[in-house]
Write a protein that holds these residues in place. Sequence first.
Motif, mmCIF file in Angstrom:
data_model
loop_
_atom_site.group_PDB
_atom_site.id
_atom_site.type_symbol
_atom_site.label_atom_id
_atom_site.label_comp_id
_atom_site.label_asym_id
_atom_site.label_seq_id
_atom_site.Cartn_x
_atom_site.Cartn_y
_atom_site.Cartn_z
ATOM 1 N N ALA A 126 -65.288 -49.593 -64.877
ATOM 2 C CA ALA A 126 -64.949 -48.255 -65.362
ATOM 3 C C ALA A 126 -63.751 -47.746 -64.576
ATOM 4 C CB ALA A 126 -66.131 -47.306 -65.193
ATOM 5 N N SER B 267 -59.444 -46.893 -70.123
ATOM 6 C CA SER B 267 -59.578 -45.839 -71.125
ATOM 7 C C SER B 267 -58.262 -45.748 -71.885
ATOM 8 C CB SER B 267 -59.902 -44.495 -70.471
ATOM 9 O OG SER B 267 -58.739 -43.916 -69.922
ATOM 10 N N SER C 191 -64.476 -43.228 -69.220
ATOM 11 C CA SER C 191 -64.760 -44.644 -69.000
ATOM 12 C C SER C 191 -66.069 -44.821 -68.236
ATOM 13 C CB SER C 191 -63.599 -45.295 -68.239
ATOM 14 O OG SER C 191 -63.870 -46.633 -67.971
ATOM 15 N N ALA C 192 -66.279 -44.008 -67.223
ATOM 16 C CA ALA C 192 -67.532 -44.072 -66.456
ATOM 17 C C ALA C 192 -68.718 -43.712 -67.339
ATOM 18 C CB ALA C 192 -67.457 -43.133 -65.256
ATOM 19 N N ASN D 83 -63.739 -54.129 -71.153
ATOM 20 C CA ASN D 83 -64.682 -53.047 -71.409
ATOM 21 C C ASN D 83 -66.080 -53.551 -71.723
ATOM 22 O OD1 ASN D 83 -63.735 -50.147 -71.319
ATOM 23 N ND2 ASN D 83 -61.985 -51.128 -72.295
ATOM 24 N N ARG E 38 -68.928 -44.124 -70.540
ATOM 25 C CA ARG E 38 -69.138 -45.258 -71.446
ATOM 26 C C ARG E 38 -69.945 -46.344 -70.734
ATOM 27 N NH1 ARG E 38 -67.413 -49.846 -71.089
ATOM 28 N NH2 ARG E 38 -65.770 -49.260 -69.656
ATOM 29 N N ALA E 39 -69.569 -46.668 -69.494
ATOM 30 C CA ALA E 39 -70.283 -47.703 -68.738
ATOM 31 C C ALA E 39 -71.729 -47.288 -68.477
ATOM 32 C CB ALA E 39 -69.556 -47.988 -67.426
#
Length: 75
Positions: free
Chosen positions: A41, A46, A58-59, A32, A61-62
């Motif tokens: 991602a 996740s 997840s996307a 991560n 977050r990236a």
Amino acid sequence: KPMAIAWSKVPHSLGIAARWQPGQESAYALLNQPDGPFYLAGEHLSQLGAWQEGAVLSARRAINMIDQHKRTKRG
């Protein structure tokens, strides 16, 4: 006409998603983090594995990490 597939029963397939097990926290944390210009991602990164929501989170977050990197570089 809905259709369902039991991926675990499909030959040569171990399923459709990553399942993080206790004790794998350091590997999860490492994946991560960015590696130079590369940010990973997906639902596999996740806590909501095998769900589209996990992939989206997840996307997001990236994207936030990339944005923070750009802001830090500018400022």
